[in-house]
Design an enzyme around this catalytic site. Sequence first.
Site, mmCIF file in Angstrom:
data_model
loop_
_atom_site.group_PDB
_atom_site.id
_atom_site.type_symbol
_atom_site.label_atom_id
_atom_site.label_comp_id
_atom_site.label_asym_id
_atom_site.label_seq_id
_atom_site.Cartn_x
_atom_site.Cartn_y
_atom_site.Cartn_z
ATOM 1 N N GLY A 80 0.649 -0.971 -0.028
ATOM 2 C CA GLY A 80 -0.012 -0.287 -0.681
ATOM 3 C C GLY A 80 0.688 1.270 -0.510
ATOM 4 O O GLY A 80 0.700 1.935 0.696
ATOM 5 N N LYS B 7 -12.079 7.799 4.124
ATOM 6 C CA LYS B 7 -11.726 6.360 5.142
ATOM 7 C C LYS B 7 -13.099 5.985 4.970
ATOM 8 O O LYS B 7 -13.760 5.942 3.851
ATOM 9 C CB LYS B 7 -11.346 6.820 6.827
ATOM 10 C CG LYS B 7 -11.979 5.800 7.530
ATOM 11 C CD LYS B 7 -11.149 5.957 8.919
ATOM 12 C CE LYS B 7 -11.771 4.808 9.694
ATOM 13 N NZ LYS B 7 -10.723 4.022 9.414
ATOM 14 N N THR C 221 -10.304 1.523 15.836
ATOM 15 C CA THR C 221 -10.186 1.506 17.377
ATOM 16 C C THR C 221 -10.983 2.118 17.625
ATOM 17 O O THR C 221 -11.320 1.852 18.993
ATOM 18 C CB THR C 221 -9.189 3.702 16.948
ATOM 19 O OG1 THR C 221 -8.326 3.047 16.032
ATOM 20 C CG2 THR C 221 -8.551 3.962 18.670
ATOM 21 N N ALA D 53 -3.140 -4.112 15.130
ATOM 22 C CA ALA D 53 -3.156 -3.504 15.639
ATOM 23 C C ALA D 53 -3.889 -2.115 15.549
ATOM 24 O O ALA D 53 -3.486 -2.192 14.112
ATOM 25 C CB ALA D 53 -2.177 -2.641 16.094
ATOM 26 N N PRO D 54 -5.142 -1.549 15.594
ATOM 27 C CA PRO D 54 -6.216 -1.016 14.753
ATOM 28 C C PRO D 54 -5.665 0.633 14.513
ATOM 29 O O PRO D 54 -5.738 1.553 13.781
ATOM 30 C CB PRO D 54 -7.582 -0.811 15.149
ATOM 31 C CG PRO D 54 -7.059 -1.811 16.542
ATOM 32 C CD PRO D 54 -6.034 -2.017 16.507
ATOM 33 N N ASN D 55 -4.417 0.985 15.925
ATOM 34 C CA ASN D 55 -4.378 2.229 15.709
ATOM 35 C C ASN D 55 -2.703 1.765 16.796
ATOM 36 O O ASN D 55 -2.622 1.375 17.462
ATOM 37 C CB ASN D 55 -4.876 2.650 17.249
ATOM 38 C CG ASN D 55 -4.607 4.747 17.010
ATOM 39 O OD1 ASN D 55 -3.324 4.884 16.790
ATOM 40 N ND2 ASN D 55 -5.749 5.177 16.847
ATOM 41 N N HIS E 220 -13.159 11.086 11.809
ATOM 42 C CA HIS E 220 -11.906 10.498 10.632
ATOM 43 C C HIS E 220 -12.120 11.261 9.164
ATOM 44 O O HIS E 220 -13.504 11.877 8.598
ATOM 45 C CB HIS E 220 -11.700 9.216 10.170
ATOM 46 C CG HIS E 220 -10.778 8.562 10.894
ATOM 47 N ND1 HIS E 220 -11.835 8.278 12.397
ATOM 48 C CD2 HIS E 220 -9.520 8.318 11.136
ATOM 49 C CE1 HIS E 220 -10.951 7.551 12.739
ATOM 50 N NE2 HIS E 220 -9.739 7.590 12.681
ATOM 51 N N HIS E 221 -11.425 11.717 8.203
ATOM 52 C CA HIS E 221 -11.250 12.244 6.746
ATOM 53 C C HIS E 221 -12.245 11.612 6.116
ATOM 54 O O HIS E 221 -12.938 10.066 6.368
ATOM 55 C CB HIS E 221 -10.186 11.856 5.983
ATOM 56 C CG HIS E 221 -8.976 10.459 5.650
ATOM 57 N ND1 HIS E 221 -9.701 10.010 4.694
ATOM 58 C CD2 HIS E 221 -8.686 10.192 7.587
ATOM 59 C CE1 HIS E 221 -9.168 8.807 5.590
ATOM 60 N NE2 HIS E 221 -7.936 8.686 6.046
#
Length: 266
Positions: free
Chosen positions: A8, A158, A165, A121-123, A154-155
């Site tokens: 990515g 997304k 999170t 980990a999501p964050n 969020h932006h």
Amino acid sequence: MVKAVVTGAAGRMGKRIIGIINDTQGIALAGAVERQGHPFVGKNISELGLAGKDITLASGIEDVMDSGDVVIDFTTPDTSIKNLETAAAHKKAIVIGTTGFSTAQRSQIKELAHKTRCLLAPNMSVGVNLLLKILPKIAKTLGDDYDIEIIEAHHHLKKDAPSGTAMRIAEVIASAMERDLEKVAVYERKGITGERDRHEIGIQTIRAGDIVGDHTVMFGGLGERIEITHRAHSRDTFARGAVKAALWLVKQKNGLYDMHDVLAMR
Ligand code: NAD
């Protein structure tokens, strides 16, 4: 020197991860991967505005896997599962920051992590991981008299909602309160909803502009409320965490880890 493959690579997070790798001692970029058909595939990463190594953007992880010790993957859930399978087959470590996995995909990750070193980990920020540690204690101390609402923003680009999170925050609080999140989570309200059940955990999503990532947990009592907020000012906080995780993960045994292991917050 730890050699990292970034998947990515042309994405919002991928670009920042490459930037942080270039600025960090002890780790070097060994490969960069994008989806097939991405306009930058086959080009030098310097054309992405990224300084540093002379690396060509590949369209398949197989092409570059053997040049790295660890994969750093911020892509899509399906891509991350495939990349984990490939990493496991090549005995390479993998840091996954992607969010939006289904329950079945999460079980698949657990299973595959027996075959390699995987960190999910999501964050990856220090601040959110500290919150994940202290929020269960706060929720337990306040007890059922305080209504719990989680609000994330969020932006507008997304793709998944609520954020990974917010869901992780909901999971750790539900577990501390001995509530079944499947039963108590409320994702939206409209119309005649009736009174709020005291066991509900509200999870509300906002999408607007270029917000990097805000999470607030509100504990609403009678006569007072407590609000605990984390705001990410830049994606570098996640990218730094991901690079730190990669440096840590290469030294571990096979298994599934999260940022609490890296940050010694267990
Ligand atoms: P993005 O859409 O900007 O980047 C994703 C990139 O992955 C894109 O460039 C896309 O082309 C690429 N991609 C898609 N399929 C691919 C494939 N098969 N092979 C290689 N590349 C592929 O998104 P983003 O904002 O960078 O976020 C990516 C993920 O990371 C999301 O799930 C997001 O929620 C998550 N995220 C996690 C954290 C964290 O700290 N864990 C922080 C921010 C974002």
